[in-house]
Scaffold this motif. Structure first.
Motif, PDB file in Angstrom:
ATOM      1  N   GLN A 115       0.824  -1.200   0.000  1.00  0.00           N
ATOM      2  CA  GLN A 115       0.000   0.000   0.000  1.00  0.00           C
ATOM      3  C   GLN A 115       0.865   1.260   0.000  1.00  0.00           C
ATOM      4  O   GLN A 115       0.625   2.193  -0.784  1.00  0.00           O
ATOM      5  N   VAL A 116       1.866   1.288   0.856  1.00  0.00           N
ATOM      6  CA  VAL A 116       2.742   2.465   0.933  1.00  0.00           C
ATOM      7  C   VAL A 116       3.585   2.596  -0.332  1.00  0.00           C
ATOM      8  O   VAL A 116       3.842   3.708  -0.807  1.00  0.00           O
ATOM      9  N   THR A 117       3.993   1.478  -0.905  1.00  0.00           N
ATOM     10  CA  THR A 117       4.799   1.507  -2.129  1.00  0.00           C
ATOM     11  C   THR A 117       4.035   2.169  -3.268  1.00  0.00           C
ATOM     12  O   THR A 117       4.601   2.950  -4.050  1.00  0.00           O
ATOM     13  N   VAL A 118       2.741   1.865  -3.377  1.00  0.00           N
ATOM     14  CA  VAL A 118       1.921   2.485  -4.431  1.00  0.00           C
ATOM     15  C   VAL A 118       1.869   4.001  -4.227  1.00  0.00           C
ATOM     16  O   VAL A 118       2.000   4.773  -5.184  1.00  0.00           O
ATOM     17  N   GLU A 119       1.691   4.423  -2.985  1.00  0.00           N
ATOM     18  CA  GLU A 119       1.634   5.855  -2.696  1.00  0.00           C
ATOM     19  C   GLU A 119       2.981   6.523  -3.008  1.00  0.00           C
ATOM     20  O   GLU A 119       3.030   7.627  -3.561  1.00  0.00           O
ATOM     21  N   LEU A 120       4.081   5.851  -2.658  1.00  0.00           N
ATOM     22  CA  LEU A 120       5.408   6.389  -2.946  1.00  0.00           C
ATOM     23  C   LEU A 120       5.624   6.477  -4.454  1.00  0.00           C
ATOM     24  O   LEU A 120       6.189   7.463  -4.957  1.00  0.00           O
ATOM     25  N   ALA A 121       5.169   5.457  -5.171  1.00  0.00           N
ATOM     26  CA  ALA A 121       5.315   5.468  -6.640  1.00  0.00           C
ATOM     27  C   ALA A 121       4.578   6.657  -7.250  1.00  0.00           C
ATOM     28  O   ALA A 121       5.062   7.291  -8.207  1.00  0.00           O
ATOM     29  N   ASP A 122       3.415   6.984  -6.702  1.00  0.00           N
ATOM     30  CA  ASP A 122       2.657   8.137  -7.206  1.00  0.00           C
ATOM     31  C   ASP A 122       3.446   9.429  -7.017  1.00  0.00           C
ATOM     32  O   ASP A 122       3.510  10.276  -7.918  1.00  0.00           O
ATOM     33  N   VAL A 123       4.065   9.573  -5.841  1.00  0.00           N
ATOM     34  CA  VAL A 123       4.872  10.771  -5.573  1.00  0.00           C
ATOM     35  C   VAL A 123       6.078  10.825  -6.504  1.00  0.00           C
ATOM     36  O   VAL A 123       6.413  11.880  -7.068  1.00  0.00           O
ATOM     37  N   LEU A 124       6.748   9.684  -6.693  1.00  0.00           N
ATOM     38  CA  LEU A 124       7.910   9.649  -7.588  1.00  0.00           C
ATOM     39  C   LEU A 124       7.510  10.003  -9.017  1.00  0.00           C
ATOM     40  O   LEU A 124       8.231  10.733  -9.719  1.00  0.00           O
ATOM     41  N   HIS A 125       6.356   9.499  -9.462  1.00  0.00           N
ATOM     42  CA  HIS A 125       5.858   9.826 -10.811  1.00  0.00           C
ATOM     43  C   HIS A 125       5.632  11.323 -10.943  1.00  0.00           C
ATOM     44  O   HIS A 125       6.039  11.942 -11.945  1.00  0.00           O
ATOM     45  N   ALA A 143      -2.144   0.119  -8.066  1.00  0.00           N
ATOM     46  CA  ALA A 143      -0.932  -0.058  -8.870  1.00  0.00           C
ATOM     47  C   ALA A 143      -1.270  -0.038 -10.360  1.00  0.00           C
ATOM     48  O   ALA A 143      -0.585   0.608 -11.167  1.00  0.00           O
ATOM     49  N   HIS A 144      -2.332  -0.746 -10.749  1.00  0.00           N
ATOM     50  CA  HIS A 144      -2.740  -0.751 -12.165  1.00  0.00           C
ATOM     51  C   HIS A 144      -3.161   0.649 -12.625  1.00  0.00           C
ATOM     52  O   HIS A 144      -2.848   1.062 -13.750  1.00  0.00           O
ATOM     53  N   ARG A 145      -3.870   1.369 -11.756  1.00  0.00           N
ATOM     54  CA  ARG A 145      -4.296   2.729 -12.116  1.00  0.00           C
ATOM     55  C   ARG A 145      -3.092   3.610 -12.422  1.00  0.00           C
ATOM     56  O   ARG A 145      -3.065   4.310 -13.446  1.00  0.00           O
ATOM     57  N   LEU A 146      -2.090   3.563 -11.559  1.00  0.00           N
ATOM     58  CA  LEU A 146      -0.916   4.419 -11.752  1.00  0.00           C
ATOM     59  C   LEU A 146      -0.097   3.963 -12.956  1.00  0.00           C
ATOM     60  O   LEU A 146       0.426   4.792 -13.719  1.00  0.00           O
ATOM     61  N   LEU A 147      -0.002   2.656 -13.167  1.00  0.00           N
ATOM     62  CA  LEU A 147       0.692   2.169 -14.371  1.00  0.00           C
ATOM     63  C   LEU A 147      -0.034   2.624 -15.635  1.00  0.00           C
ATOM     64  O   LEU A 147       0.598   2.910 -16.660  1.00  0.00           O
ATOM     65  N   GLY A 148      -1.370   2.713 -15.550  1.00  0.00           N
ATOM     66  CA  GLY A 148      -2.135   3.228 -16.692  1.00  0.00           C
ATOM     67  C   GLY A 148      -1.806   4.685 -16.961  1.00  0.00           C
ATOM     68  O   GLY A 148      -1.634   5.092 -18.119  1.00  0.00           O
ATOM     69  N   ILE A 149      -1.698   5.479 -15.924  1.00  0.00           N
ATOM     70  CA  ILE A 149      -1.353   6.900 -16.084  1.00  0.00           C
ATOM     71  C   ILE A 149       0.048   7.042 -16.671  1.00  0.00           C
ATOM     72  O   ILE A 149       0.282   7.867 -17.574  1.00  0.00           O
TER      73      ILE A 149
END
Length: 447
Positions: free
Chosen positions: A321-331, A362-368
């Motif tokens: 869960q936290v990794t997905v949030e961190l990935a969003d910030v990094l993006h 995770a899929h949502r952010l990979l889509g973006i």
């Protein structure tokens, strides 16, 4: 009068111990009782008073509880010592070792009919199952622990209730998880049972489901309350180890009551150590708030801290869960390649039954990210997968947003009718987001 065995069982126990000590009935009885009384007692024809049992226990060299129930106080204390060792293993992230320890302890506690120790072992097995992602067995362990503690005060049942709620949450059953947590918080606060440890556990555990349901204001409030309640300790692992060592020394000297007290302190500290997982959720929540305010450097720092804390306890699903949030910030900070790598790693350990909401995010952010590089086919595939996962979990707020993303993508690629269908679906979910269907917030503690 406390719990004790029936007169016949106690009588046989007195006779066995008397023979082992080489005492006659007269020697055992003197100077307070008569040999005839001891004979009647050993035959199971009289129910001994507490005073009689204390006299006999003293003469036989055992404790009152051991004579009344057949349970050796020393054996019970040794069992509790091993429980703290299992708690230590779990707190340090050694789940496989902890499972072996708790399983052995559960069998022994059942053999001795020790309800409190059985519940502690079941709670430990449930926590191990949560850490390793075995949600169904974990929930069953917590349910069994609750049954063992059915007659205990609510504060004692909170860890089992919270464990069950987290198991439902991680399985994607968000609304029921929130119901369990909020109803328990409400009962504690309205009845004046302001137990800081219990409330900290419940508030911190509510953050995840609140966020996934779109109840961001409640998540932020829960995080602040949890942090205000969090106990302050220098190095609880060292203090706990000291208490365990002291308990061993006291036990060797026969000072059972003092050993028990030392073990209780060690157990409390190990529970505090395991709260690293819950406190990591608070740092995650702070990271989310920073990200919403555009303070991405602060957000990244909080999220990396949360991830580090979770990695130390090997809490796989929480880390996702936290990794997905961190990935969003990094993006958002321009590090899309690193973000995509983190997300693909996360998806390897998730499934519809095990972390559905995290997988959808995770899929949502990979889509973006795919849309950013104009790979519309890949983006659409990720959005559709995310929608399927969110529909299963009932995460209405996220689902509405995802329908908008998919609709925009379809419209840009010329599929207007399909885009309109996606928008209509999103509007349907927007009419009942989690923030408006949760009911009133639970009563607050006097922090």
């Amino acid at each position: 009068m406390g719990e004790r065995d029936d007169p016949d069982t106690i009588g046989r126990r007195v006779q066995r111990l008397r023979v082992q000590c080489g005492l006659t009935q007269k020697q055992l009885a003197e100077p307070v009782y008569t040999p005839a009384y001891v004979s009647t007692l050993e035959a199971g024809r009289v129910r001994p008073s507490d005073d009689a049992l204390r006299h006999l226990a003293d003469r036989l060299g055992v404790t009152f509880d051991e004579l009344a129930t057949g349970r050796s106080a020393r054996l019970v204390t040794e069992l509790r010592l091993r429980l703290t060792e299992a708690q230590r293993s779990l707190a340090l992230g050694e789940a496989a070792t902890a499972v072996r320890q708790y399983s052995g302890l559960l069998a022994e506690a059942e053999e001795q009919d020790l309800a409190e120790e059985q519940a502690a072992a079941l709670l430990g097995l449930g926590e191990c199952a949560l850490d390793t992602g075995e949600l169904e067995p974990g929930r069953e362990y917590f349910e069994r622990a609750e049954k063992r503690l059915a007659d205990a005060p609510l504060q004692a049942r909170v860890p089992a209730l919270r464990g069950r709620a987290v198991a439902h949450y991680l399985a994607g059953e968000l609304r029921y998880a929130v119901y369990l947590l909020e109803s328990t918080i409400d009962e504690l606060n309205r009845s004046g049972l302001h137990d800081p440890d219990a409330l900290l556990l419940l508030y911190a555990s509510a953050i995840g489901p609140y966020m996934d349901m779109g109840a961001h204001a409640r998540a932020a409030q829960a995080a602040e309350l949890a942090l205000a309640l969090a106990p302050q300790a220098g190095d609880p692992a060292l203090v706990a180890r000291m208490h365990r060592s002291v308990a061993r020394t006291l036990l060797a000297e026969g000072r059972i009551t003092e050993a028990d007290a030392s073990l209780a302190k060690a157990a409390e500290l190990y529970r505090g150590l395991h709260l690293r997982t819950e406190l990591a959720n608070c740092h995650w929540m702070r990271g989310y708030v920073y990200a919403q305010n555009g303070e991405l450097d602060l957000a990244e720092g909080e999220l990396r801290r949360a991830l580090e804390m979770l990695s130390a306890t090997r809490a796989v699903l929480y880390s996702s869960q936290v990794t997905v949030e961190l990935a969003d910030v990094l993006h958002r900070r321009g590090s899309s390649r690193e973000a995509a790598g983190l997300l693909r790693d996360v998806l390897g350990g998730l499934s519809p039954e095990r972390g559905a909401v995290h997988a959808a995010a995770a899929h949502r952010l990979l889509g973006i990210i795919a849309e950013d590089v104009r790979d519309t086919e890949q983006a659409e595939e990720h959005y559709v997968r995310a929608m399927s996962l969110l529909e299963r979990a009932g995460a209405a707020g996220d689902l509405a947003d995802l329908c908008r993303l998919l609709g925009d993508l379809l419209r840009r690629t010329g599929r207007v009718e399909a885009a309109l269908d996606a928008y209509r679906t999103g509007l349907g979910h927007r009419t009942a987001p989690g923030t408006t269907t949760l009911g009133p917030a639970p009563a607050q503690p006097p922090v």
